[in-house]
Design a protein around this motif. Structure first.
Motif, PDB file in Angstrom:
ATOM      1  N   ARG A  82       0.841  -1.190   0.000  1.00  0.00           N
ATOM      2  CA  ARG A  82       0.000   0.000   0.000  1.00  0.00           C
ATOM      3  C   ARG A  82       0.875   1.237   0.000  1.00  0.00           C
ATOM      4  O   ARG A  82       2.053   1.189   0.326  1.00  0.00           O
ATOM      5  N   SER A  83       0.256   2.368  -0.315  1.00  0.00           N
ATOM      6  CA  SER A  83       0.985   3.628  -0.263  1.00  0.00           C
ATOM      7  C   SER A  83       1.223   4.007   1.193  1.00  0.00           C
ATOM      8  O   SER A  83       0.487   3.577   2.090  1.00  0.00           O
ATOM      9  N   PRO A  84       2.236   4.822   1.455  1.00  0.00           N
ATOM     10  CA  PRO A  84       2.465   5.271   2.833  1.00  0.00           C
ATOM     11  C   PRO A  84       1.239   5.946   3.430  1.00  0.00           C
ATOM     12  O   PRO A  84       0.950   5.775   4.619  1.00  0.00           O
ATOM     13  N   LEU A  85       0.503   6.727   2.618  1.00  0.00           N
ATOM     14  CA  LEU A  85      -0.684   7.411   3.131  1.00  0.00           C
ATOM     15  C   LEU A  85      -1.742   6.405   3.558  1.00  0.00           C
ATOM     16  O   LEU A  85      -2.390   6.587   4.606  1.00  0.00           O
ATOM     17  N   ASP A  87      -1.275   3.358   4.641  1.00  0.00           N
ATOM     18  CA  ASP A  87      -0.825   2.772   5.915  1.00  0.00           C
ATOM     19  C   ASP A  87      -1.019   3.747   7.065  1.00  0.00           C
ATOM     20  O   ASP A  87      -1.392   3.366   8.177  1.00  0.00           O
ATOM     21  N   ASP A  88      -0.774   5.038   6.796  1.00  0.00           N
ATOM     22  CA  ASP A  88      -0.951   6.053   7.838  1.00  0.00           C
ATOM     23  C   ASP A  88      -2.411   6.149   8.268  1.00  0.00           C
ATOM     24  O   ASP A  88      -2.716   6.340   9.449  1.00  0.00           O
ATOM     25  N   LEU A  90      -4.617   3.726   8.198  1.00  0.00           N
ATOM     26  CA  LEU A  90      -4.904   2.553   9.018  1.00  0.00           C
ATOM     27  C   LEU A  90      -4.406   2.759  10.445  1.00  0.00           C
ATOM     28  O   LEU A  90      -5.083   2.419  11.419  1.00  0.00           O
ATOM     29  N   ARG A  91      -3.228   3.337  10.577  1.00  0.00           N
ATOM     30  CA  ARG A  91      -2.701   3.620  11.910  1.00  0.00           C
ATOM     31  C   ARG A  91      -3.581   4.646  12.622  1.00  0.00           C
ATOM     32  O   ARG A  91      -3.853   4.524  13.815  1.00  0.00           O
ATOM     33  N   LEU A  92      -4.031   5.660  11.889  1.00  0.00           N
ATOM     34  CA  LEU A  92      -4.897   6.685  12.487  1.00  0.00           C
ATOM     35  C   LEU A  92      -6.157   6.069  13.067  1.00  0.00           C
ATOM     36  O   LEU A  92      -6.609   6.452  14.151  1.00  0.00           O
ATOM     37  N   ARG A  93      -6.722   5.097  12.353  1.00  0.00           N
ATOM     38  CA  ARG A  93      -7.932   4.441  12.859  1.00  0.00           C
ATOM     39  C   ARG A  93      -7.644   3.712  14.171  1.00  0.00           C
ATOM     40  O   ARG A  93      -8.448   3.741  15.111  1.00  0.00           O
ATOM     41  N   ASP A  94      -6.469   3.076  14.253  1.00  0.00           N
ATOM     42  CA  ASP A  94      -6.105   2.387  15.492  1.00  0.00           C
ATOM     43  C   ASP A  94      -5.835   3.378  16.619  1.00  0.00           C
ATOM     44  O   ASP A  94      -6.250   3.171  17.763  1.00  0.00           O
ATOM     45  N   ALA A 157       0.856  11.572  10.324  1.00  0.00           N
ATOM     46  CA  ALA A 157       1.404  11.056  11.579  1.00  0.00           C
ATOM     47  C   ALA A 157       0.381  11.325  12.674  1.00  0.00           C
ATOM     48  O   ALA A 157      -0.157  12.430  12.771  1.00  0.00           O
ATOM     49  N   SER A 158       0.081  10.317  13.485  1.00  0.00           N
ATOM     50  CA  SER A 158      -0.991  10.464  14.465  1.00  0.00           C
ATOM     51  C   SER A 158      -0.594   9.902  15.810  1.00  0.00           C
ATOM     52  O   SER A 158       0.157   8.918  15.901  1.00  0.00           O
ATOM     53  N   VAL A 159      -1.103  10.518  16.867  1.00  0.00           N
ATOM     54  CA  VAL A 159      -0.816  10.077  18.229  1.00  0.00           C
ATOM     55  C   VAL A 159      -1.967  10.519  19.120  1.00  0.00           C
ATOM     56  O   VAL A 159      -2.661  11.495  18.821  1.00  0.00           O
ATOM     57  N   THR A 160      -2.202   9.787  20.193  1.00  0.00           N
ATOM     58  CA  THR A 160      -3.221  10.175  21.163  1.00  0.00           C
ATOM     59  C   THR A 160      -2.548  10.627  22.446  1.00  0.00           C
ATOM     60  O   THR A 160      -1.516  10.091  22.845  1.00  0.00           O
TER      61      THR A 160
END
Length: 452
Positions: A82-85, A87-88, A90-94, A157-160
């Protein structure tokens, strides 16, 4: 094997006809007995040539007819991975822990936010501000999912920043390894996503992060900057030099509109309207046919939750899991001494009230005196709503008079802080003020019995 073309047949036919005529000529010239053989041979060759020539014409006419569409080559197989975006996202959803399939009543708000995200000359920091559980995180996730690519961002890039959460049934969960938000640890997490494999130091991360950002535009999402670090985060992000072409989206329970930085846009989100909230409750209840709530039950859910999606989700799901009538779950929700009420009270309100009390302390007084005075200010401010029916509002003048806070400037400062922490809500052009009915019941139950 390829079929012969019509002109191939025509050449063969013409050749045979010419040979036949040549043989005929030989027979005429010699005038010997061979002329009979020549005549027969010439007739055969000429006839064969004519037949082949006719066949060539038939083939030519056939070839000029309608042709079938050329067969298209099979599509190329998708590129592996997949593209980096992608994958990003998918990470954001998690990271955001978004677990519902549909959003209700958010399209107009997403339109406004999407315009800000796509505008390269617009705000570089977009803050979604609102009370606990109104759906800020879901709104931010959907904003990025729908608009990040169209806005030209190559990475997300995402973080909680939250260290506790309440699940869909109302159980409070805490991160045993993290009891306080660590802004530097958040920055290290973001840097490692954007520049994997590089070493970052928490002490130096504020200087290291700008170098970790790629040249292409990227979007940073910081979810749940609840109360303690929101202003610190905004000031750093605005002054770090990382903005433009990069942007930041944050969700927070604390208003940052008063922070004096440029290119900041704050959108206040109060949750879906009554109709959308009712549709959401009906959508959740439809997952269990045995629940089968009546229209009045759904109205009770929306009224008790005051349109707050988190509370709607908790009420419906606890009714399903615990096999309880919806009205009994609502009773549990309102009981601050029970497990459900205590979990909601702790998750939604306790931290914000503590921050309000800490910020109202006078640094010029001894610590114990400053704390005592600040607690009294919070109590007087919030107790105004204990004497009012749930769901009602007071005018600005009534608010001041009923608070019994002598100093008007002190009252205004305390009220502004309470609004900035989403504890008190202003309505009707800031002329009236109210609080969530659950906050009223929880707070007043610990002070004195609430009025009906």
């Amino acid at each position: 094997m390829k079929q012969p073309k019509w002109w191939h047949l025509l050449i063969v036919g013409a050749t045979l006809a010419v040979l036949g005529l040549c043989v005929l000529g030989v027979g005429v010239i010699t005038l010997e007995r061979a002329d009979q053989v020549a005549s027969v041979t010439s007739a055969v060759l000429t006839g064969a040539g004519l037949l082949v020539a006719v066949a060539s014409l038939v083939v030519a006419l056939r070839d000029r007819g309608p042709r079938a569409a050329p067969k298209q080559p099979p599509p190329a197989p998708p590129a592996p991975g997949r593209s980096p975006l992608a994958d990003d996202l998918l990470r954001l959803r998690d990271v955001t822990n978004v677990d519902h399939e549909r959003l209700f009543g958010v399209d107009e708000e997403l339109g406004h936010l999407g315009e800000s995200l796509r505008n390269p000359d617009g705000a570089s920091i977009i803050s979604i501000f609102g009370a606990a559980g109104v759906g800020k995180t879901a709104l931010a996730y959907e904003l990025v999912r729908r608009h990040a690519e169209a806005a030209g961002f190559h990475r997300v890039a995402s973080v909680t920043a939250k260290f506790s959460r309440i699940d869909r049934v109302g159980h409070l969960e805490r991160d045993a390894e993290r009891e306080k938000i660590d802004w530097h640890a958040i920055l290290v997490d973001l840097a490692q996503q954007l520049a994997p494999g590089k070493d970052f130091n928490e002490i130096l991360i504020e200087q290291q992060l700008p170098a970790a950002l790629p040249a292409d535009p990227c979007l940073i999402v910081v979810d749940n900057l609840e109360t303690e670090e929101a202003e610190v985060a905004v000031r750093y992000l605005a002054g770090s030099g990382i903005l433009g072409p990069h942007k930041v989206v944050i969700t927070t329970r604390e208003s940052v509109a008063g922070v004096r930085v440029g290119r900041l846009k704050e959108r206040t989100w109060d949750g879906p309207d009554h109709d959308a909230a009712t549709e959401y409750a009906r959508y959740l209840a439809a997952d269990d046919r045995t629940l089968d709530p009546r229209k009045s039950d759904l109205e009770d859910v929306v009224r008790a939750a005051e349109r707050t999606p988190l509370l709607i989700q908790i009420i419906i799901n606890q009714a399903r899991v615990e096999r309880l009538p919806i009205r009994e779950v609502i009773g549990r929700l309102r009981d601050v001494t029970g497990d459900l009420g205590r979990a909601v009270w702790t998750f939604c309100y306790v931290n914000s009230l503590n921050v309000l009390e800490q910020r109202l302390r006078d640094p010029g007084l001894p610590a114990d005196v400053a704390q005592e005075r600040a607690v009294a200010l919070v109590t007087r401010l919030m107790a105004v709503f204990c004497a009012r029916p749930a769901g009602t509002s007071v005018t600005s003048e009534e608010f001041y008079r009923l608070s019994t806070i002598a100093d008007h400037d002190e009252f205004l400062r305390a009220r502004a802080m309470a609004c900035g922490l989403a504890l008190v809500k202003s309505v009707r052009n800031n002329e009236r003020f109210t609080v969530h009915s659950l906050l009223r019941e929880f707070f007043c139950a610990q002070q004195r019995p609430c009025s009906a």
